[in-house]
Write a protein that holds these residues in place. Sequence first.
Motif, short mmCIF file in Angstrom:
data_model
loop_
_atom_site.label_atom_id
_atom_site.label_comp_id
_atom_site.label_asym_id
_atom_site.label_seq_id
_atom_site.Cartn_x
_atom_site.Cartn_y
_atom_site.Cartn_z
N ALA A 152 0.86 -1.15 0.13
CA ALA A 152 -0.08 -0.09 -0.07
C ALA A 152 1.17 1.09 0.05
O ALA A 152 1.69 1.32 0.89
CB ALA A 152 -1.02 0.21 1.19
N GLY A 153 0.53 2.09 -0.91
CA GLY A 153 1.17 3.49 -0.93
C GLY A 153 0.21 4.57 -1.18
O GLY A 153 -1.03 4.37 -0.70
N THR A 154 0.62 5.43 -1.69
CA THR A 154 -0.29 6.96 -1.91
C THR A 154 -0.85 6.64 -3.19
O THR A 154 -0.41 6.40 -4.32
CB THR A 154 0.43 7.96 -1.87
OG1 THR A 154 0.80 8.21 -0.09
CG2 THR A 154 -0.36 9.31 -2.06
N SER A 155 -2.36 7.23 -3.46
CA SER A 155 -2.77 7.28 -4.74
C SER A 155 -3.30 8.45 -4.87
O SER A 155 -3.70 9.16 -3.89
CB SER A 155 -3.93 6.29 -4.98
OG SER A 155 -3.48 4.81 -4.97
N ILE A 156 -3.44 8.85 -6.22
CA ILE A 156 -4.20 10.15 -6.65
C ILE A 156 -5.63 9.99 -7.06
O ILE A 156 -5.93 9.25 -7.98
CB ILE A 156 -3.22 10.98 -7.74
CG1 ILE A 156 -1.65 11.07 -7.29
CG2 ILE A 156 -3.91 12.08 -8.26
CD1 ILE A 156 -0.98 11.57 -8.45
#
Length: 309
Positions: A152-156
């Motif tokens: 899991a990371g960052t999404s736009i």
Amino acid sequence: MTAHSARRRISAAGAALVAGALLLTACGDDGDSKPPVDKSAPLYAKVPEKYQKAQVIKVGSDVAYAPNEYYDSDGKTIIGMDPDIAAAISKQLGIQLQFKNQSFDGLITSLNSKRIDLIMSSMSDTKDRQNGVDKDGKKAGPGVDFVDYFNAGTSILVQKGNPKGIKTLDDLCGQTVALQKGTTQEEMANKQQEKCAAAGKGKIDLLTFDKDTDALLQLKQGRSVADMNDFPVAAYNAQTANNGGDFEVVGEQLEAGPYGVALRKDDTQLRDVVKEALENIVKSGEYTKILEARKLTQGAVTQIAVNGG
């Protein structure tokens, strides 16, 4: 940085199988019931004897993080990606993984004091957690082992249809972006400001709010071109807001890292059998079906690692 930032439908037949297993594992999170074991399960013989006798494995989780772990509309049944995966592990072990709702900050303490047996709570596998080091860099406990099962990371997140053609962080230069303050996403946006300036592009007009719901309202009303959030949360908002009609996720995850099942350092036999159970559900395709059902396949792993963070 928020607590969860720091921790960093399939076919009808398939959905019924997942739901059926889920009801067995996730109902009555604070109960002490002992459901029947399945001694014919593939990995039952490898489960430590104390858990065979207990007939249940207690799972600590902060049940407030949709779509990963949250309460169903009945207010009692715990659902989400983590309970779905736990249900699949239960079928491999022949022993039910029973969720217990607890504050995120106290999960590792509960684990090491043996009030729970493992943690499944969207917890990021980090070296500090492995080594028992607190936020100030001081030794605070024995640490934990992780069996990693998701990235899991960052999404736009953008308006449905992506009217501004946003694909990457670079596309945010010269644009207005709304997000929750105090998060890793705010740190990421501030770092991107430097890249925008170095490239001679316009500055990001950053709008920050105490709640991400306020940032999403700005995006919905067109006062910003994007919101940034943890990937699973962004995907959930894209699926559920106005029945999927308001937002969509664009581009790849940014700075992704592993979520892990956390276990005590000395509970190596349980750690190893949980790892084998996860490997089995990856090989069988059940893992992929679970992620497909929640539209989280972008976070899928192909290999199950121990302490890979």
